[in-house]
Structure formats: structure tokens, C-alpha cells
Design a protein around this motif. Structure first.
Motif, PDB file in Angstrom:
ATOM      1  N   ALA A 174       0.839  -1.202   0.000  1.00 28.00           N
ATOM      2  CA  ALA A 174       0.000   0.000   0.000  1.00 28.00           C
ATOM      3  C   ALA A 174       0.875   1.254   0.000  1.00 28.00           C
ATOM      4  O   ALA A 174       0.606   2.209  -0.736  1.00 28.00           O
ATOM      5  N   PHE A 175       1.944   1.231   0.803  1.00 31.81           N
ATOM      6  CA  PHE A 175       2.847   2.382   0.828  1.00 31.81           C
ATOM      7  C   PHE A 175       3.533   2.548  -0.527  1.00 31.81           C
ATOM      8  O   PHE A 175       3.617   3.650  -1.061  1.00 31.81           O
ATOM      9  N   LEU A 176       4.033   1.450  -1.096  1.00 32.91           N
ATOM     10  CA  LEU A 176       4.686   1.523  -2.406  1.00 32.91           C
ATOM     11  C   LEU A 176       3.740   2.085  -3.461  1.00 32.91           C
ATOM     12  O   LEU A 176       4.140   2.916  -4.276  1.00 32.91           O
ATOM     13  N   ALA A 177       2.503   1.632  -3.450  1.00 33.79           N
ATOM     14  CA  ALA A 177       1.522   2.112  -4.434  1.00 33.79           C
ATOM     15  C   ALA A 177       1.342   3.621  -4.312  1.00 33.79           C
ATOM     16  O   ALA A 177       1.308   4.330  -5.322  1.00 33.79           O
ATOM     17  N   THR A 178       1.270   4.125  -3.090  1.00 33.84           N
ATOM     18  CA  THR A 178       1.085   5.565  -2.923  1.00 33.84           C
ATOM     19  C   THR A 178       2.323   6.341  -3.356  1.00 33.84           C
ATOM     20  O   THR A 178       2.204   7.417  -3.941  1.00 33.84           O
ATOM     21  N   VAL A 179       3.505   5.808  -3.106  1.00 31.87           N
ATOM     22  CA  VAL A 179       4.736   6.481  -3.539  1.00 31.87           C
ATOM     23  C   VAL A 179       4.807   6.507  -5.067  1.00 31.87           C
ATOM     24  O   VAL A 179       5.195   7.509  -5.664  1.00 31.87           O
ATOM     25  N   LEU A 180       4.427   5.412  -5.700  1.00 30.26           N
ATOM     26  CA  LEU A 180       4.431   5.367  -7.164  1.00 30.26           C
ATOM     27  C   LEU A 180       3.483   6.417  -7.745  1.00 30.26           C
ATOM     28  O   LEU A 180       3.780   7.034  -8.761  1.00 30.26           O
ATOM     29  N   ILE A 198       2.605   7.675 -11.529  1.00 24.04           N
ATOM     30  CA  ILE A 198       1.960   6.505 -12.139  1.00 24.04           C
ATOM     31  C   ILE A 198       0.494   6.488 -11.704  1.00 24.04           C
ATOM     32  O   ILE A 198       0.183   6.743 -10.533  1.00 24.04           O
ATOM     33  N   ALA A 199      -0.410   6.195 -12.615  1.00 21.61           N
ATOM     34  CA  ALA A 199      -1.839   6.125 -12.290  1.00 21.61           C
ATOM     35  C   ALA A 199      -2.070   5.102 -11.188  1.00 21.61           C
ATOM     36  O   ALA A 199      -1.435   4.039 -11.161  1.00 21.61           O
ATOM     37  N   ALA A 200      -2.973   5.402 -10.271  1.00 19.97           N
ATOM     38  CA  ALA A 200      -3.279   4.505  -9.155  1.00 19.97           C
ATOM     39  C   ALA A 200      -3.640   3.111  -9.646  1.00 19.97           C
ATOM     40  O   ALA A 200      -3.239   2.102  -9.043  1.00 19.97           O
ATOM     41  N   ALA A 201      -4.390   3.038 -10.744  1.00 18.28           N
ATOM     42  CA  ALA A 201      -4.804   1.748 -11.298  1.00 18.28           C
ATOM     43  C   ALA A 201      -3.602   0.872 -11.640  1.00 18.28           C
ATOM     44  O   ALA A 201      -3.668  -0.357 -11.542  1.00 18.28           O
ATOM     45  N   LEU A 202      -2.506   1.487 -12.045  1.00 22.73           N
ATOM     46  CA  LEU A 202      -1.299   0.754 -12.428  1.00 22.73           C
ATOM     47  C   LEU A 202      -0.348   0.604 -11.246  1.00 22.73           C
ATOM     48  O   LEU A 202       0.308  -0.429 -11.092  1.00 22.73           O
TER      49      LEU A 202
END
Length: 154
Positions: free
Chosen positions: A107-113, A119-123
Motif C-alpha cells: 500500500a505504501f509503495l503504491a502511494t509512492v508510485l 503513475i496512475a493509481a490503477a497501475l
């Protein structure tokens, strides 16, 4: 955990249940769907059709997803395992997430991306899930060592 991490959490929980091949297909499908409908970009868990007539054969989608992942993993690695002064806060938050579990790290990595690499949240949710599945170890240092050993050639 931030609001954005909380939003990413249900998506990464589902994504972490899939194997790597399924995640590459998911990433490829989401990217193709994103190019046709920008409205899905803001969701960590968008509804994406898997129509072969529209998206193409699954082998091609998987390869496309692998290429996307290879491109973004290099940038994400620099950001999260590098030594740049401006990245210290993100690195500290990642180290703290390691004390929790793989879902928190993803979850943290996704938010940093999303917030740092655009990067779009979906990706981002899929990319984060692949990184965690491939490289997650119980300590931050081991995580970065494993990730560094498996980076694609630039």
C-alpha cells in the motif's frame, strides 16, 4: 497510514493473492484500458474488461505488462532504495512499513508510485504488488538487496 494508503490497501490485498504472471496480465490489461478510459486512473482497483477482441491475446498482454513493470521498477528502486537526500522521508516510511506486513508495504509503495512517480493509481497498485511478491523480505535492507539483484538492464 495515510488516507491514500488506506485507499490502496483493499486493492493490494486482492492483488497479492495473484501470482506474478497474473499480475503482469493485470498490469497490461489496466494499461490498455487506461489508454481508452482515463477515468479509471484514479482507482487502485478499477473494473477492467478482459475482452481478447479489444485487448489482444493474453500472452501479448502479459509481455506488455512485464515491459511496463521493468520500466517502472528501475525508477521506483532509485526512489526507495537510493541514497538521495530528497527521498529520505519516503525511505524512512518504507522502513517503518516493514515492521507491519506485506500489505502495508504494498500500500505504501503504491502511494509512492502515484505521488512521486506520477503513475496512475490503477497501475501503481499492480506494480507495488509485483515488487512485494518478488522482493519482500522481513527487513528493509534485505528487500533492497533482493530488488537490486533482479533489476532489468537499463
Amino acid at each position: 497510514m495515510t488516507d491514500l494508503e488506506e485507499a490502496a490497501k483493499p486493492a493490494v490485498i486482492n492483488l497479492l493473492q495473484k501470482d506474478e504472471d497474473q499480475l503482469y496480465v493485470e498490469l497490461g490489461m489496466r494499461q490498455k484500458a487506461y489508454t481508452q478510459d482515463l477515468s479509471i486512473s484514479g482507482s487502485f482497483d478499477p473494473v477492467v474488461m478482459d475482452d481478447i477482441a479489444v485487448l489482444g491475446p493474453m500472452d501479448e498482454i502479459r509481455e506488455f505488462g512485464q515491459r511496463l513493470f521493468n520500466r517502472w521498477t528501475l525508477e521506483a528502486h532509485k526512489l526507495l532504495c537510493g541514497a538521495e537526500k530528497e527521498d529520505v522521508e519516503d525511505i524512512q516510511q518504507l522502513q517503518n512499513a516493514f515492521g507491519i506486513d506485506d500489505v502495508a508495504v504494498a500500500a505504501f509503495l503504491a502511494t509512492v508510485l502515484v505521488t512521486q512517480l506520477g503513475i496512475a493509481a490503477a497501475l501503481a497498485a499492480v506494480v507495488a504488488a509485483i515488487i512485494v511478491k518478488r522482493f519482500f523480505h522481513p527487513t528493509y535492507e534485505e528487500f533492497c538487496r533482493a530488488w537490486t539483484r533482479h533489476l532489468p538492464e537499463a
